[in-house]
Design a protein around this motif. Structure first.
Motif, PDB file in Angstrom:
ATOM      1  N   THR A 126       6.920  19.172  53.761  1.00  0.00           N
ATOM      2  CA  THR A 126       5.770  19.659  53.461  1.00  0.00           C
ATOM      3  C   THR A 126       4.746  19.026  52.587  1.00  0.00           C
ATOM      4  N   ARG A 159      12.910  20.346  53.987  1.00  0.00           N
ATOM      5  CA  ARG A 159      11.805  21.136  54.261  1.00  0.00           C
ATOM      6  C   ARG A 159      10.653  20.785  53.211  1.00  0.00           C
ATOM      7  N   GLU A 161      18.943  21.788  53.390  1.00  0.00           N
ATOM      8  CA  GLU A 161      17.843  21.903  54.222  1.00  0.00           C
ATOM      9  C   GLU A 161      16.754  22.437  53.436  1.00  0.00           C
ATOM     10  N   ASP A 162      16.604  23.193  52.514  1.00  0.00           N
ATOM     11  CA  ASP A 162      15.383  23.395  51.582  1.00  0.00           C
ATOM     12  C   ASP A 162      14.851  21.961  50.926  1.00  0.00           C
TER      13      ASP A 162
END
Length: 70
Positions: A33, A29, A25-26
């Motif tokens: 970004t 993300r 998930e990180d």
């Protein structure tokens, strides 16, 4: 890494699985970004070469990122 701590409950395998899910998930993300900032830099007139230099990637990779985002 996020500030969320995974509770030490469940089996070792479940804890490891939770860590890996959060890592995935990180990463997603971070990719979103990064693309956001690449698009912003491009909108503000920065060349693909300069964006690539700032990110440590090739100009071609920057073009790929922008093309996939369309």
């Amino acid at each position: 890494m996020g500030n969320t701590i995974i509770p030490n409950t469940g089996s070792v395998e479940q804890i490891a699985s939770d860590y890996l899910r959060r890592a995935s998930e990180d990463l997603e993300r971070a990719k979103r970004t990064r693309l956001y900032y690449v698009q912003a830099a491009k909108t503000h007139g920065m060349s693909n070469v300069k964006i690539g230099e700032a990110l440590g990637v090739s100009e071609g990779r920057v073009r790929q990122m922008l093309a996939r985002a369309e």
